[in-house]
Design an enzyme around this catalytic site. Structure first.
Site, PDB file in Angstrom:
ATOM      1  N   LYS A 201       0.870  -1.171   0.000  1.00 49.50           N
ATOM      2  CA  LYS A 201       0.000   0.000   0.000  1.00 49.50           C
ATOM      3  C   LYS A 201       0.909   1.224   0.000  1.00 49.50           C
ATOM      4  O   LYS A 201       1.906   1.264   0.737  1.00 49.50           O
ATOM      5  CB  LYS A 201      -0.844  -0.029   1.283  1.00 49.50           C
ATOM      6  CG  LYS A 201      -1.681   1.194   1.500  1.00 49.50           C
ATOM      7  CD  LYS A 201      -3.038   1.005   0.898  1.00 49.50           C
ATOM      8  CE  LYS A 201      -3.822   2.304   0.847  1.00 49.50           C
ATOM      9  NZ  LYS A 201      -4.728   2.375  -0.302  1.00 49.50           N
ATOM     10  N   ASN A 292      18.027  -1.909   7.952  1.00 51.58           N
ATOM     11  CA  ASN A 292      19.345  -1.770   7.318  1.00 51.58           C
ATOM     12  C   ASN A 292      20.385  -2.382   8.235  1.00 51.58           C
ATOM     13  O   ASN A 292      20.514  -1.990   9.395  1.00 51.58           O
ATOM     14  CB  ASN A 292      19.665  -0.297   7.044  1.00 51.58           C
ATOM     15  CG  ASN A 292      18.923   0.200   5.826  1.00 51.58           C
ATOM     16  OD1 ASN A 292      18.810  -0.518   4.833  1.00 51.58           O
ATOM     17  ND2 ASN A 292      18.396   1.396   5.882  1.00 51.58           N
ATOM     18  N   ARG A 294      23.600  -2.319   8.711  1.00 53.73           N
ATOM     19  CA  ARG A 294      24.924  -1.681   8.607  1.00 53.73           C
ATOM     20  C   ARG A 294      24.850  -0.329   9.308  1.00 53.73           C
ATOM     21  O   ARG A 294      23.778   0.095   9.714  1.00 53.73           O
ATOM     22  CB  ARG A 294      25.251  -1.456   7.130  1.00 53.73           C
ATOM     23  CG  ARG A 294      24.111  -0.721   6.453  1.00 53.73           C
ATOM     24  CD  ARG A 294      24.435  -0.251   5.067  1.00 53.73           C
ATOM     25  NE  ARG A 294      23.253   0.157   4.344  1.00 53.73           N
ATOM     26  CZ  ARG A 294      22.609   1.295   4.475  1.00 53.73           C
ATOM     27  NH1 ARG A 294      23.036   2.201   5.331  1.00 53.73           N
ATOM     28  NH2 ARG A 294      21.530   1.570   3.783  1.00 53.73           N
TER      29      ARG A 294
HETATM   30  P1  ADP Z   1      15.369   1.747  -0.021  1.00 49.79           P
HETATM   31  O1  ADP Z   1      15.855   0.505   0.636  1.00 49.79           O
HETATM   32  O2  ADP Z   1      15.503   1.743  -1.513  1.00 49.79           O
HETATM   33  O3  ADP Z   1      15.879   2.988   0.628  1.00 49.79           O
HETATM   34  P2  ADP Z   1      12.868   1.869   1.534  1.00 49.79           P
HETATM   35  O4  ADP Z   1      11.955   0.702   1.631  1.00 49.79           O
HETATM   36  O5  ADP Z   1      13.725   2.167   2.712  1.00 49.79           O
HETATM   37  O6  ADP Z   1      13.777   1.719   0.215  1.00 49.79           O
HETATM   38  O7  ADP Z   1      12.037   3.163   1.191  1.00 49.79           O
HETATM   39  C1  ADP Z   1      12.653   4.407   0.890  1.00 49.79           C
HETATM   40  C2  ADP Z   1      11.614   5.499   0.869  1.00 49.79           C
HETATM   41  O8  ADP Z   1      10.615   5.218  -0.126  1.00 49.79           O
HETATM   42  C3  ADP Z   1      10.829   5.676   2.155  1.00 49.79           C
HETATM   43  O9  ADP Z   1      11.516   6.452   3.094  1.00 49.79           O
HETATM   44  C4  ADP Z   1       9.574   6.353   1.658  1.00 49.79           C
HETATM   45  O10 ADP Z   1       9.807   7.724   1.382  1.00 49.79           O
HETATM   46  C5  ADP Z   1       9.333   5.653   0.329  1.00 49.79           C
HETATM   47  N1  ADP Z   1       8.447   4.476   0.531  1.00 49.79           N
HETATM   48  C6  ADP Z   1       8.813   3.184   0.666  1.00 49.79           C
HETATM   49  N2  ADP Z   1       7.744   2.393   0.861  1.00 49.79           N
HETATM   50  C7  ADP Z   1       6.654   3.189   0.854  1.00 49.79           C
HETATM   51  C8  ADP Z   1       5.230   2.990   1.026  1.00 49.79           C
HETATM   52  N3  ADP Z   1       4.706   1.776   1.222  1.00 49.79           N
HETATM   53  N4  ADP Z   1       4.427   4.075   0.982  1.00 49.79           N
HETATM   54  C9  ADP Z   1       4.929   5.329   0.787  1.00 49.79           C
HETATM   55  N5  ADP Z   1       6.244   5.584   0.622  1.00 49.79           N
HETATM   56  C10 ADP Z   1       7.107   4.537   0.651  1.00 49.79           C
END
Ligand code: ADP
Length: 456
Positions: A201, A292, A294
């Site tokens: 979502k 994460n 690390r």
């Molecule tokens: P990555 O590992 O590529 O950094 P993340 O899963 O940590 O990816 O997500 C990075 C960013 O993407 C989040 O901080 C948020 O801004 C956006 N994001 C990720 N998942 C969602 C979601 N389900 N709904 C809205 N924004 C999301």
């Protein structure tokens, strides 16, 4: 006790690790590519070995050469920093099998948390809320569309092996979903060599709030509070702060999130430093998105707020020591803000701006910390990440930290290349940011309503 550490990284994080080693009386070995001969981490480490050509694939990603360097120089441990091999379970395993300590979690925890679908499943079982979505990767388009409808649009398609905001696509209806599914999978295949994607979502206008955790090899787990990393461009963080302005007025929510971060860490059989990332919606409902495994770019804000040196803690934990503090001993003593200083032109769509730095003068004074490997005359190689430093400013209140950041940015001189400094200055003066109201939608909105000559 660990006597000598190989630093399998470059730039400011390599320098940060050299500094921690020196304070602990541990020898450091820098490994470097041909493009990094002039880098400060190479100059300041006790020893240095060149491991290959400028491209990461020929040097910083060459596990075989790094381990050979470790054996030649007789090191006891390898610190991977972030990026490169830091979340590579095979590399951690190779270190383990060569009797070299990998300064990070056990390879099994890296593997499980590195697969975002497995990570979500693992923490969900432990009772940590996750964003509603597919159970694991989606296999075919028809089932995926059905699932997207069930979840309800908008949905976000994410790479199972993702990182750095790549391979992520938002879809608002069936038609855009089918298209974005293919694009995301292709992007993931190219970036990570694994095209598997999953669906979630799309949480609208959330905050990105993450908890720093530390776990030792004796079963003790603590968290060091949160960082708010909502200021992102294309899902990549640009400004981070601690504490989160959203949680300052919501102590119960902070407590619940901290407890969930600890549960997630325990469920992952984790050891060493890690970060549990959540999205928080406007109602205050929070959802785990990933862990994460690390040290992170933004770790200094936590260090300034808690007074705990995270790199030293990583080394002590790898050395088998018990954490010297319990949860109740950890206190939060100021507000800290970090600005990522990138060699990019913010007025021209953030085009990379490598080149030679002419004059370099970094700010100082009360409450200012600069973590950077840049100096006057330094040539920024075009092969790597564009981050050339981090400015961390802290003070008793958020207002003081913001004022201090603006003051320090105004002193920061980096001639000869374009940087994100003018953009950070504009953000520090922006009312929405100053009021602590920024969500992950902030940057796009800020860039749309601010003439780019404001940060040219
Ligand atoms: P990555 O590992 O590529 O950094 P993340 O899963 O940590 O990816 O997500 C990075 C960013 O993407 C989040 O901080 C948020 O801004 C956006 N994001 C990720 N998942 C969602 C979601 N389900 N709904 C809205 N924004 C999301």
């Amino acid at each position: 006790m660990i006597q000598k550490i190989l630093i399998a990284n470059r730039g400011e994080i390599a320098l940060r690790i050299v500094r921690a080693c020196r304070e602990l009386g541990i020898k450091s070995l820098a490994v470097y590519s041909e493009a990094d001969v002039q880098s400060l981490h190479v100059q300041l480490a006790d020893e240095a070995i060149c491991i290959g050509g400028p491209k990461s694939a020929d040097s910083y990603l060459r596990a075989d050469r790094i381990i050979a360097a470790a054996e030649i120089a007789d090191v006891d441990a390898i610190h991977p920093g972030f990026g490169f091999l830091s979340e590579n379970a095979e590399f951690a395993e190779q270190c383990e099998s060569c009797n070299i300590k990998f300064i990070g979690p056990p390879s099994a925890a890296i593997r499980n948390m590195g697969d975002k679908a497995v990570a979500k499943e693992t923490v969900k079982k432990a009772g940590v809320p996750v964003v509603p979505g597919s159970d694991g990767p989606v296999s075919n388009e028809d089932d995926a569309v059905k699932l997207a409808r069930e979840i309800g649009y908008p949905v976000i398609i994410k790479a199972v092996a993702g990182g750095g905001g790549r391979g992520m696509r938002v879809a608002h209806n069936d038609i855009s979903f089918a298209k974005e599914l293919r694009v995301a999978s292709n992007e993931a295949e190219k970036a990570f060599g694994n095209g598997e994607v999953y669906i979630e979502k799309f949480v609208e206008n959330p905050r990105h709030i993450e908890f720093q955790v530390l776990a030792d090899s004796h079963g003790n787990v603590v968290h060091l509070g949160e960082r708010d990393c909502s200021i992102q461009r294309r899902h990549q963080k640009l400004i981070e702060e601690a504490p989160s302005p959203f949680l300052i007025t919501r102590p119960e929510l902070r407590e619940a999130m901290g407890a969930a971060a600890i549960k997630a860490t325990e469920a992952a059989d984790y050891e060493n430093a890690g970060t549990v990332e959540f999205l928080v919606d406007s109602k205050g409902d929070f959802y785990f998105i990933e862990m994460n495994t690390r040290i992170q770019v933004e770790h200094p804000v936590t260090e300034e707020v808690t007074g705990i040196d995270l790199i030293k803690q990583q080394i002590l934990i790898a050395n088998g020591e018990k954490l010297a503090f319990r949860q109740e001993d950890i206190t939060f003593n100021c507000h800290a803000i970090e600005c990522r200083i990138n060699a990019e032109d913010p007025a021209r769509n953030f085009t990379p701006s490598p080149g030679t730095i002419g004059l370099y003068y970094s700010p100082g004074g009360h409450g200012v910390r600069v973590d950077s490997h840049a100096y006057s005359g330094y040539q920024i190689p075009p092969y790597y990440d564009s981050m050339i430093g981090k400015l961390i400013c802290y003070g008793k209140t958020r207002e003081i930290a913001v004022q201090r950041t603006y003051r320090a940015l105004s002193e920061y001189l980096i001639r000869g290349i374009k940087t994100t400094i003018p953009l950070h200055k504009a953000i520090m003066q922006d009312p929405v940011f100053k009021e602590g109201k920024a969500t992950t939608a902030y940057m796009e909105d800020f860039l749309n309503r601010t003439p780019s000559d404001m940060f040219d």
